[in-house]
Design an enzyme around this catalytic site. Structure first.
Site, PDB file in Angstrom:
ATOM      1  N   ASN A   4       0.817  -1.220   0.000  1.00 35.93           N
ATOM      2  CA  ASN A   4       0.000   0.000   0.000  1.00 35.93           C
ATOM      3  C   ASN A   4       0.851   1.271   0.000  1.00 35.93           C
ATOM      4  O   ASN A   4       0.468   2.279  -0.588  1.00 35.93           O
ATOM      5  CB  ASN A   4      -0.901   0.037   1.247  1.00 35.93           C
ATOM      6  CG  ASN A   4      -2.286  -0.523   0.950  1.00 35.93           C
ATOM      7  OD1 ASN A   4      -2.814  -0.340  -0.151  1.00 35.93           O
ATOM      8  ND2 ASN A   4      -2.876  -1.193   1.917  1.00 35.93           N
TER       9      ASN A   4
ATOM     10  N   PHE B 239      -1.819  -8.271   4.355  1.00 36.72           N
ATOM     11  CA  PHE B 239      -0.451  -7.795   4.559  1.00 36.72           C
ATOM     12  C   PHE B 239      -0.172  -6.485   3.825  1.00 36.72           C
ATOM     13  O   PHE B 239       0.909  -6.294   3.274  1.00 36.72           O
ATOM     14  CB  PHE B 239       0.585  -8.856   4.138  1.00 36.72           C
ATOM     15  CG  PHE B 239       0.121 -10.260   4.365  1.00 36.72           C
ATOM     16  CD1 PHE B 239      -0.271 -10.663   5.627  1.00 36.72           C
ATOM     17  CD2 PHE B 239       0.013 -11.164   3.325  1.00 36.72           C
ATOM     18  CE1 PHE B 239      -0.747 -11.945   5.847  1.00 36.72           C
ATOM     19  CE2 PHE B 239      -0.471 -12.451   3.531  1.00 36.72           C
ATOM     20  CZ  PHE B 239      -0.849 -12.840   4.799  1.00 36.72           C
ATOM     21  N   CYS B 240      -1.160  -5.588   3.799  1.00 34.65           N
ATOM     22  CA  CYS B 240      -0.987  -4.291   3.139  1.00 34.65           C
ATOM     23  C   CYS B 240      -0.692  -4.441   1.654  1.00 34.65           C
ATOM     24  O   CYS B 240      -0.080  -3.558   1.059  1.00 34.65           O
ATOM     25  CB  CYS B 240       0.149  -3.477   3.761  1.00 34.65           C
ATOM     26  SG  CYS B 240      -0.311  -2.689   5.274  1.00 34.65           S
ATOM     27  N   ASN B 241      -1.050  -5.561   1.063  1.00 30.08           N
ATOM     28  CA  ASN B 241      -0.728  -5.792  -0.345  1.00 30.08           C
ATOM     29  C   ASN B 241      -2.002  -6.195  -1.085  1.00 30.08           C
ATOM     30  O   ASN B 241      -2.187  -7.364  -1.448  1.00 30.08           O
ATOM     31  CB  ASN B 241       0.345  -6.889  -0.432  1.00 30.08           C
ATOM     32  CG  ASN B 241       1.073  -6.867  -1.753  1.00 30.08           C
ATOM     33  OD1 ASN B 241       0.466  -6.595  -2.790  1.00 30.08           O
ATOM     34  ND2 ASN B 241       2.350  -7.167  -1.748  1.00 30.08           N
TER      35      ASN B 241
END
Ligand code: PLP
Length: 558
Positions: A146, A439-441
């Protein structure tokens, strides 16, 4: 190889493991055996199994003692002051910059190291200061953090275009009937914003584009091939099929926050323009410190808006006058540097230099490969696969290998998914630290879990946000489970984790008892509901069926 716990003792499994991976496991050239290192420098783990090194790796207790001794025996003053204590700080900061460049094999003649408050702050700095114009494109791989995707806001607000890309293998038959595979770039353009404050082109009339990708994905662990840097710089026209995005010069940004701990990019071979790293991902301490490594030519193009103590040479309070400092570090490091944290990093680098990143890469990969093989071999009694691992089949031209990260979801014997939050809660009861979610992805998450835009939006509308308990929506997982290894991880960590999966989630022939309420009508007791309380004093959740493990230790069914 297929000796799967619990039929195997840990000792027997370790013998098997060492037969297969003994050459890669441990640090034969380091002063301490891996077991010794673990026992003496990570005493605080005390039976805990820590498998979230992609989230944050652990600092060693010796490293912290060295830092404490250093700070309590040296007088470190503000590096901006002119005194001997500040000179000590300045020297330490300059040494630290060299160490950062060295780990990426970057020549100080070609690259500079700018300290930031983390990889995210380094990415934000590039986004803020990049010479965007209405002809520019910000291109990024779907699989990105992100903190990289956020650069899009700067690009779009300045009238530039944004383009997400992914890679596909396509089979082509030639005239002789044989098939050849080639790589196709799939393009997902994001429309320009009509309300953007369009930036005029550079005075030289030049268009600059930015291409961003991670050296290692923090979702799948896939390591991107760094030849992509030259491919896009030299051949963007062909790669982008002559689309409007291929005009102008391409600058390349590498997010090395995850990859740097086991395979730092070699900047003498692969000339990226911007590289971001984060120190707690390398050696656990300090947090809140990262770096932007920037090529000299690229640094000249960056134009920062904000000025501050640290980056200003002179300014006048009541008129529009400012003279900025010159020099790359001086123009971008706002405020007083985090000089005590910077002084601490050499104690972390000492560890990496002693063990060497290549040995860390081999060691952690051996654990990840073993764990992957074990998970893939798991079957329920009825033959159904237990584990789906993401990112196994990769394109050789795009990816150069895989780091010590495994993202997966588990399945029950009836083929339904086990929610990742359920896995996380049970793992934490067994002292196993792992990470779940996206996972912020978000791009990797959607890609590997097969979530369409419609799925994503309906999940958001159903109230699903990051961190919540909606781990399965409409029968599909909304995230995954991730385990990742660090330099001090051991075989025992991997084995305990696999053993946990087997005990908690694999339905072995003798493991199941039927909890179907219809079946129990003959007895005088009726099972009316099952509520599982995985964490004491927290509310439970209601389930229709629940597989029990052979030990039954983790679960209390009331
Ligand atoms: C951790 C991480 C980041 C963010 O790093 P911070 O230093 O926490 O800002 C960015 N990208 C990747 C791939 C990461 O793993």
């Amino acid at each position: 190889m297929n000796m799967i716990p619990p039929n195997t003792s840990m000792d027997a499994a370790k013998k098997q493991f060492l037969k297969e991976f003994g050459e890669s496991y441990g640090y034969p050239n380091a002063p301490k055996h891996i077991d010794d290192l673990r026992a003496t420098e990570f005493e605080r783990l005390d039976g805990n199994v820590y498998l979230d090194h992609a989230g944050a790796t652990l600092y060693s207790e010796l490293q912290m003692e060295a830092i404490f001794r250093d700070l309590t025996t040296t007088v470190y003053g503000n590096p901006h002051t002119q005194s001997s204590s500040s000179l000590t700080s300045s020297n330490i900061v300059e040494d630290a910059r060299h160490q950062v460049l060295k780990i990426c094999n970057a020549s100080p003649k070609e690259y500079k190291c700018i300290f930031t408050s983390g990889a995210t702050a380094a990415l934000k700095l590039v986004g803020e200061a990049f010479p965007w114009s209405n002809e520019s494109t910000f291109m990024y791989t779907i699989e990105n953090h992100n903190s990289v995707l956020g650069i899009r806001e700067y690009a779009l607000n300045k009238g530039a275009a944004a383009l997400a890309i992914d890679f596909e293998e396509t089979a082509q038959s030639d005239t002789f009937g044989s098939t050849k595979s080639s790589i196709k770039v799939s393009q997902h353009p994001i429309p320009k914003r009509s309300e953007a404050r369009v930036s005029n082109r550079d005075p030289t009339g030049h268009t600059y584009n930015l291409f961003a990708f991670p050296t290692e994905s923090n979702f799948s662990g896939m390591r991107f091939n760094l030849d992509l840097i030259d491919m896009i710089k030299e051949d963007s026209e062909r790669i982008l099929g002559g689309s409007q995005h291929s005009r102008g010069s391409w600058m390349v940004l590498l997010d090395a926050a995850k990859g740097c701990s086991t395979e730092p990019p070699d900047l003498s071979k692969h000339k990226a323009d911007f590289i971001v790293i984060s120190f707690y991902k390398l050696f656990g301490y300090p947090t809140g410190l990262g770096a932007l490594i920037v090529g000299n030519e690229a640094a000249k193009l960056l134009k920062k808006t904000y000025f501050s103590g640290g980056t200003v040479a002179a300014s006048i309070a009541d008129i529009d006058f400012v003279k900025r400092r010159e020099g790359v570090e001086e123009s971008f490091e706002d405020g007083t540097l985090s000089f005590l944290n910077i002084a601490s990093i050499r104690h972390g680098f000492n560890i990496l230099n002693t063990l060497t990143t290549s040995a860390i890469s081999r060691h952690t990969s051996s654990l990840a490969r073993y764990t992957k093989n074990m998970l893939l071999a798991l079957r329920h009694a009825n033959g159904v696969e237990v584990c789906k691992i993401y990112g196994l089949h990769s394109l050789k031209a795009v990816y150069s290998g895989v780091g010590p990260v495994i993202s997966f979801n588990l399945k029950r014997s009836d083929g339904s998914w086990v929610g990742h939050r359920e896995v996380e809660k049970l793992a934490s009861l067994s002292g196993i630290h792992l990470r779940t979610g996206c996972f912020c992805n978000p791009g990797a998450c959607a890609k590997y879990l097969g979530l369409s835009h419609l799925d994503l939006i309906s999940n958001i509308e159903a109230g699903h946000v990051c961190w919540d308990d909606y781990d399965i929506l409409n029968g599909k997982p909304t995230g995954a489970v991730r385990v990742s290894f660090g330099y001090m991880s051991t075989f025992e960590d991997a084995w305990k984790f696999i053993d946990f999966v087997v005990r908690s989630f694999v339905l072995l022939p003798t493991n199941s008892i039927n909890l179907n309420p219809l079946r129990s009508t003959e007895s005088s007791h009726h099972l009316t509901s099952i509520v599982v309380y995985p964490i004491k004093s927290c509310s439970g959740f209601r389930v229709d069926t629940w597989p029990l493990s052979s030990t039954g230790r983790e679960l209390i069914v009331i």
